[in-house]
Design a protein around this motif. Sequence first.
Motif, PDB file in Angstrom:
ATOM      1  N   ALA A 126       0.863  -1.136  -0.195  1.00 11.20           N
ATOM      2  CA  ALA A 126       0.028   0.106   0.062  1.00 11.20           C
ATOM      3  C   ALA A 126       0.949   1.243   0.084  1.00 11.20           C
ATOM      4  N   GLU A 173       0.389   8.747   0.186  1.00 12.95           N
ATOM      5  CA  GLU A 173       0.732   9.955  -0.214  1.00 12.95           C
ATOM      6  C   GLU A 173      -0.232  11.208   0.365  1.00 12.95           C
ATOM      7  N   VAL A 222      -2.917   5.718  -1.818  1.00 18.21           N
ATOM      8  CA  VAL A 222      -3.264   6.064  -3.177  1.00 18.21           C
ATOM      9  C   VAL A 222      -2.933   4.966  -4.209  1.00 18.21           C
ATOM     10  N   TRP A 223      -2.466   3.775  -3.644  1.00 11.99           N
ATOM     11  CA  TRP A 223      -2.347   2.397  -4.565  1.00 11.99           C
ATOM     12  C   TRP A 223      -2.238   1.385  -3.504  1.00 11.99           C
ATOM     13  N   THR A 224      -2.864   0.185  -3.920  1.00 14.60           N
ATOM     14  CA  THR A 224      -2.825  -1.193  -3.211  1.00 14.60           C
ATOM     15  C   THR A 224      -2.461  -2.212  -4.312  1.00 14.60           C
ATOM     16  N   GLY A 225      -1.921  -3.162  -4.067  1.00 16.61           N
ATOM     17  CA  GLY A 225      -1.799  -4.378  -4.965  1.00 16.61           C
ATOM     18  C   GLY A 225      -0.756  -5.398  -4.637  1.00 16.61           C
ATOM     19  N   GLU A 278       3.925  -6.713  -8.215  1.00 15.46           N
ATOM     20  CA  GLU A 278       3.430  -5.848  -9.308  1.00 15.46           C
ATOM     21  C   GLU A 278       4.272  -4.361  -9.070  1.00 15.46           C
ATOM     22  N   LEU A 279       4.062  -3.877  -7.994  1.00 14.14           N
ATOM     23  CA  LEU A 279       4.626  -2.625  -7.928  1.00 14.14           C
ATOM     24  C   LEU A 279       6.574  -2.661  -8.130  1.00 14.14           C
ATOM     25  N   LEU A 319       5.505   3.043 -12.649  1.00 13.18           N
ATOM     26  CA  LEU A 319       4.545   2.686 -11.617  1.00 13.18           C
ATOM     27  C   LEU A 319       5.092   3.344 -10.124  1.00 13.18           C
ATOM     28  N   GLN A 320       6.483   3.017  -9.783  1.00 11.78           N
ATOM     29  CA  GLN A 320       7.147   3.517  -8.774  1.00 11.78           C
ATOM     30  C   GLN A 320       7.772   4.827  -8.934  1.00 11.78           C
ATOM     31  N   ARG A 364       5.878   7.119 -10.300  1.00 11.45           N
ATOM     32  CA  ARG A 364       4.422   8.015 -10.459  1.00 11.45           C
ATOM     33  C   ARG A 364       4.154   8.027  -8.858  1.00 11.45           C
ATOM     34  N   LEU A 365       4.161   7.029  -8.138  1.00 16.30           N
ATOM     35  CA  LEU A 365       3.695   6.885  -6.854  1.00 16.30           C
ATOM     36  C   LEU A 365       4.676   7.550  -5.705  1.00 16.30           C
TER      37      LEU A 365
END
Length: 240
Positions: A206, A209, A214-217, A221-222, A228-229, A231-232
């Motif tokens: 998780a 921010e 702001v993101w979970t998965g 995947e991350l 994605l890294q 961006r997050l």
Amino acid sequence: MSEPVLSLRDVHTDIAQYHILQGVDLDVPRGGVTMLLGRNGVGKTTTLRTIIGHWQARAGSIAYDGQDITTWPAAARARAGIGFVPEDMGIFADLTVQENMTLAAVSGPLAPDRRDWLFSVFPPLKTFWNSEAGNLSGGQKQMLSIARAMAEDRTLYLIDEPTKGLAPAIISTMAGALRELKEQGASILLVEQNFSVARALGDTAAVMEDGRIVWTGPMRELAEDAALQERLMGLSMEAH
């Protein structure tokens, strides 16, 4: 899918005049390791301290193991099976390693088999069992801090940056201990800035921010998506 061991819904936490958590929604699956990631200052430590009850949520709800614990005091949450390892370690420097461990076993004396297992994953604890904790090295103090949370079999462990500032050999020992804990079926919510550790241990992730998730998965995947890294979190794991 089983019910999450921990669920936060629209959790808001204030510290003094500052609104730190601004509507956190987070599920921690039962079993395995959930990494709580993000830049410095986004609310990760505040999230852990709100879950354990050191800071009270102003709004929202916290459910643990099927119970609403939002208003429970910290001691009740610990008795219910939540272990907490703070970033500042929280050990008693003027007590021996043994005395620190004795105090951590809130349900009774430290079980000999549990002690022996802790010696196997953290060998310096056995070596310095009768030494004052304040005389340990930084890495040994961190081992003791984590071992205190492991003094009893707990359902959920909240661990705040356990490898911060430690040498690679100590980090490897820490990671091995957490992996064994995971294999025993424990659930772990782990704040960690060392991405190699996060990648190796994490099952789910998780990203926070500005006081929100702001993101979970899946952690995989991350870990496999540099864009994605960036961006997050504004950085790539490949550089760490």
